[in-house]
Enzyme design. Structure first.
Site, PDB file in Angstrom:
ATOM      1  N   SER A  10      -1.168   5.865  36.626  1.00 45.42           N
ATOM      2  CA  SER A  10      -2.753   6.184  37.066  1.00 45.42           C
ATOM      3  C   SER A  10      -2.552   5.145  38.412  1.00 45.42           C
ATOM      4  CB  SER A  10      -3.614   5.211  35.949  1.00 45.42           C
ATOM      5  OG  SER A  10      -4.622   5.040  36.578  1.00 45.42           O
ATOM      6  N   HIS A  35      -2.230  10.586  37.728  1.00 46.47           N
ATOM      7  CA  HIS A  35      -3.453  10.290  37.062  1.00 46.47           C
ATOM      8  C   HIS A  35      -4.588   9.712  38.074  1.00 46.47           C
ATOM      9  CE1 HIS A  35      -6.057  10.088  33.399  1.00 46.47           C
ATOM     10  NE2 HIS A  35      -6.302   9.311  34.022  1.00 46.47           N
ATOM     11  N   ASP A  37      -8.191   8.374  38.459  1.00 48.35           N
ATOM     12  CA  ASP A  37      -9.479   7.863  37.818  1.00 48.35           C
ATOM     13  C   ASP A  37     -10.502   7.915  38.772  1.00 48.35           C
ATOM     14  OD1 ASP A  37      -8.614   7.500  35.051  1.00 48.35           O
ATOM     15  OD2 ASP A  37      -7.468   5.719  35.906  1.00 48.35           O
ATOM     16  N   MET A  39     -14.551   6.816  39.082  1.00 49.01           N
ATOM     17  CA  MET A  39     -15.783   6.163  38.277  1.00 49.01           C
ATOM     18  C   MET A  39     -16.768   6.073  39.222  1.00 49.01           C
ATOM     19  SD  MET A  39     -13.458   2.975  36.704  1.00 49.01           S
ATOM     20  CE  MET A  39     -11.815   3.189  35.994  1.00 49.01           C
ATOM     21  N   HIS A  71      -9.494  12.474  36.310  1.00 45.64           N
ATOM     22  CA  HIS A  71     -10.216  11.845  34.866  1.00 45.64           C
ATOM     23  C   HIS A  71     -11.644  11.394  35.413  1.00 45.64           C
ATOM     24  CE1 HIS A  71     -10.833   8.440  31.826  1.00 45.64           C
ATOM     25  NE2 HIS A  71     -11.898   9.556  31.713  1.00 45.64           N
ATOM     26  N   MET A  73     -15.152   9.879  35.386  1.00 42.22           N
ATOM     27  CA  MET A  73     -15.889   8.899  34.580  1.00 42.22           C
ATOM     28  C   MET A  73     -17.165   8.933  35.500  1.00 42.22           C
ATOM     29  SD  MET A  73     -13.152   6.398  33.435  1.00 42.22           S
ATOM     30  CE  MET A  73     -11.999   6.904  34.755  1.00 42.22           C
ATOM     31  N   MET A 142      -9.197   7.897  24.966  1.00 47.20           N
ATOM     32  CA  MET A 142      -9.300   6.501  25.756  1.00 47.20           C
ATOM     33  C   MET A 142      -8.835   5.527  24.590  1.00 47.20           C
ATOM     34  SD  MET A 142      -9.876   7.142  28.667  1.00 47.20           S
ATOM     35  CE  MET A 142     -10.100   5.240  29.454  1.00 47.20           C
ATOM     36  N   ASP A 184      -5.001   7.091  27.062  1.00 45.91           N
ATOM     37  CA  ASP A 184      -5.192   6.597  28.247  1.00 45.91           C
ATOM     38  C   ASP A 184      -5.381   5.199  28.115  1.00 45.91           C
ATOM     39  OD1 ASP A 184      -5.714   5.215  30.745  1.00 45.91           O
ATOM     40  OD2 ASP A 184      -7.168   6.928  31.438  1.00 45.91           O
TER      41      ASP A 184
END
Length: 236
Positions: A10, A35, A37, A39, A71, A73, A142, A184
């Site tokens: 990540s 990966h 992320d 957010m 990913h 979020m 998760m 993850d």
């Protein structure tokens, strides 16, 4: 059925002042997937990176032969999916709570040329998969509550992984199509084998990898990645 194990560092835990070099080093050290992320400080209490960063690393990822696994979020999710597809994402996963129409969101990801997936928080039921397995290429569990790196692995995730693996195996027997099972949160060399035995085949690791560089390694992360690979090698 494919028994390949994939490690997905990540990059949220990487040094952003030299992100391209970090990606080259960590993939060359023996990992497989970048990966990514995302957010939004709305669905989760943190704010991270967007499509511009994804676009900036796409050529580096191609150079080292790595997929970009985004990913999301964020909520609502449909607005941002096309931006990441355009920016070079290969896989786009999102949380079912972030979509008003899960089937349509999954179809949108596929229509834009990416692999699609659903992400399940620790307390989110796998029942969201009941009628969309045909549109899912990856299931991500998760093993921490999303929002921050460096958290400890939630042990109950092992039981949930077994349930998800049973669903995937039953679907494979019926259709012959493989679905990846990713985990993850809190993954490290000490617990990765146990997680694999519970059914995971793809492992996101952030601080466990990027927090353990060695200047004596050829690519800075060879030692920690080799420790993870050695643990995975014990899994039958």
């Amino acid at each position: 059925m494919d028994k390949t194990f994939r490690i997905a560092p990540s990059i949220l835990s990487a040094n952003f002042a030299k992100l391209g070099q970090e990606i080259e080093d960590v993939i060359t050290s023996g990992t497989d997937i970048v990966h990514f992320d995302v957010m939004d400080n709305h669905y989760v209490p943190n704010l991270t990176i967007g499509p511009l960063v994804c676009d900036a690393i796409r050529e580096t990822a191609k150079k080292v032969g790595a997929l970009i696994d985004v990913h999301l979020m964020v909520k609502p999710v449909d607005r941002i999916i096309p931006d990441f597809a355009k920016a070079g994402a290969n896989i786009i996963t999102f949380h079912p709570e972030a979509s008003e129409h899960i089937d349509r969101s999954l179809a949108m990801v596929r229509d834009l040329g990416c692999k699609s997936g659903l992400v399940f928080n620790p307390a989110t039921s796998l029942s969201y998969l009941d009628h969309v397995m045909d549109k899912v290429d990856m299931i991500l569990l998760m093993s921490v509550n999303p929002g921050f790196g460096g958290q400890k692995f939630i042990p109950e995730t092992l039981e949930k992984l077994k349930l998800a693996r049973a669903r995937i195996d039953a679907y494979y027997e019926k259709t012959g199509r493989q679905i990846w099972l990713e985990v993850d949160g809190g993954v490290n060399a000490q617990n990765i084998a146990e997680i694999a035995r519970a059914g995971a085949d793809t492992f996101v690791a952030g601080s466990a990898i990027f927090g353990s560089p060695k200047d004596t390694d050829a690519n800075r992360y060879n030692t920690v990645v080799s420790e993870m690979r050695a643990s995975l090698a014990t899994v039958k």
